[in-house]
Design an enzyme around this catalytic site. Structure first.
Site, PDB file in Angstrom:
ATOM      1  N   TYR A  16      -6.828 -11.333  -1.586  1.00  0.00           N
ATOM      2  CA  TYR A  16      -5.437 -11.470  -1.165  1.00  0.00           C
ATOM      3  C   TYR A  16      -5.205 -11.166   0.310  1.00  0.00           C
ATOM      4  CZ  TYR A  16      -4.402 -11.781  -6.138  1.00  0.00           C
ATOM      5  OH  TYR A  16      -4.364 -12.179  -7.451  1.00  0.00           O
ATOM      6  N   LYS A  27      16.703 -16.301  -3.562  1.00  0.00           N
ATOM      7  CA  LYS A  27      16.095 -16.906  -2.375  1.00  0.00           C
ATOM      8  C   LYS A  27      14.818 -17.660  -2.736  1.00  0.00           C
ATOM      9  CE  LYS A  27      12.614 -13.774  -1.947  1.00  0.00           C
ATOM     10  NZ  LYS A  27      11.187 -13.941  -1.617  1.00  0.00           N
TER      11      LYS A  27
END
Length: 334
Positions: free
Chosen positions: A48, A190
């Protein structure tokens, strides 16, 4: 104070780094033993965060009970739709007075509840011991120690300030806000708006089109949040406008990326197969739309995105549907 971060994805690992860089030891629970081993021995989470080096104050375990059993603060950094199941398995091992913190930006699909509501319900704790961290939180940039601000929401100012002390450092500036409803709805919706912006980008539409979606997306987010009891000014702050702009504009955003791949002509299943991380907006869109129906709030962008995701609207028709709506006076909250 002992701190556990439950989830070793990009944001969970990055937030653990933020806490450690603030001078606090932290334990990260990783689902896979090999990830925990890498964090402990190499001080990296290469899947990641690439070659970013993590502080020695971060340790990891693949045993969730070991992670939470002695933690004074438990930070939840797992997919929103699996949080109830996971926390149900961990709750009996939590310390009686621990504080629970949500990093998740979603609405539970089965109940329509915000993440702090689900946490309080499952863990059987008062909301004064449940907080949320939100704002423009693109993990890779924060992991690189690029300056950013965030907001910590909790109905208890004492809890919010204590958490702020735990994560404030030279590159991470937390603000506090008691409007948990506004913070969580801004963070969740969002992602849906970012899907629409991504679709527009994938279709080759320009900045005018994308700016229009962002602006009207903020308007519909604010309408729903205020109807649900939020303060309008919260949606103009870090958890509203700030997070919306970052998520809609950045190629690091997984929701914008998901939308872009849809706009380029891929199916939902094809895009999901390409993604290595969860795009929360996909499951959140129908949940937000249901909240709009329940509160009598019109959410045209969310409605169009949800229809595109379930196949009832062709992705290529999304912008046309939005432009065909009845013209009216511009009003952010109406």
């Amino acid at each position: 104070m002992k701190i556990a971060v439950m989830g070793a994805g990009s944001w969970g690992t990055t937030f653990a780094k933020v806490i450690a860089d603030s001078g606090n030891p932290v334990t990260v629970w990783a689902r896979k033993e090999e990830v925990a081993h890498e964090i402990n021995t190499q001080h990296t989470n290469s899947r990641y965060l690439g070659d970013i080096v993590l502080s020695d104050l971060i340790t990891s375990t693949s045993d969730p009970v070991q992670a939470v059993s002695e933690a004074d603060v438990v930070v939840l950094a797992i997919p929103a739709q699996s949080m109830r199941t996971n926390l149900s398995q961990w709750k009996d091992h939590l310390k009686a007075d621990c504080v629970l913190v949500s990093l998740m930006k979603g609405i539970e699909g089965t109940s329509g509840k915000r993440m702090t509501e689900v946490i309080a319900e499952v863990a059987e704790v008062p909301l004064s011991r449940v907080a949320v961290v939100s704002g423009p939180n693109l993990a890779k940039e924060i992991a690189e120690s690029q300056p950013t601000a965030t907001v910590i929401g909790c109905e208890s100012a004492t809890t919010a300030e204590a958490l702020s002390d735990l994560c404030a450092n030279s590159y991470f500036r937390p603000y506090t806000n008691a409007d948990v409803v506004g913070i969580e709805l801004g963070g969740a919706i969002k992602n849906v708006i970012a899907l629409a912006v991504g679709i527009a980008d994938g279709q080759g539409l320009g900045d005018n089109s994308k700016a229009s979606i962002i602006t009207r997306g903020l308007a519909e987010t604010t309408r729903l949040a205020v109807a649900m009891g939020a303060q309008q000014h919260t949606l103009s702050g870090l958890a509203g406008l700030g997070d919306l702009v970052a998520t809609c504009a950045s190629p690091l955003s997984r929701n914008r990326t998901f939308g872009r791949l849809l706009g380029e002509g891929n199916t939902v299943d094809e895009v999901a197969a390409q993604m290595t991380q969860t795009a929360e907006g996909v499951k959140t869109a129908p949940a937000v739309l249901a909240l709009g129906d329940a509160y009598g709030v019109e959410l045209p962008i969310t409605q169009a995105v949800a229809a595109a995701l379930d196949g009832s609207l062709a992705v290529s028709d999304l912008s046309g549907v939005l432009l065909a709506r009845k013209r009216k006076d511009e009003a952010p909250v109406r």
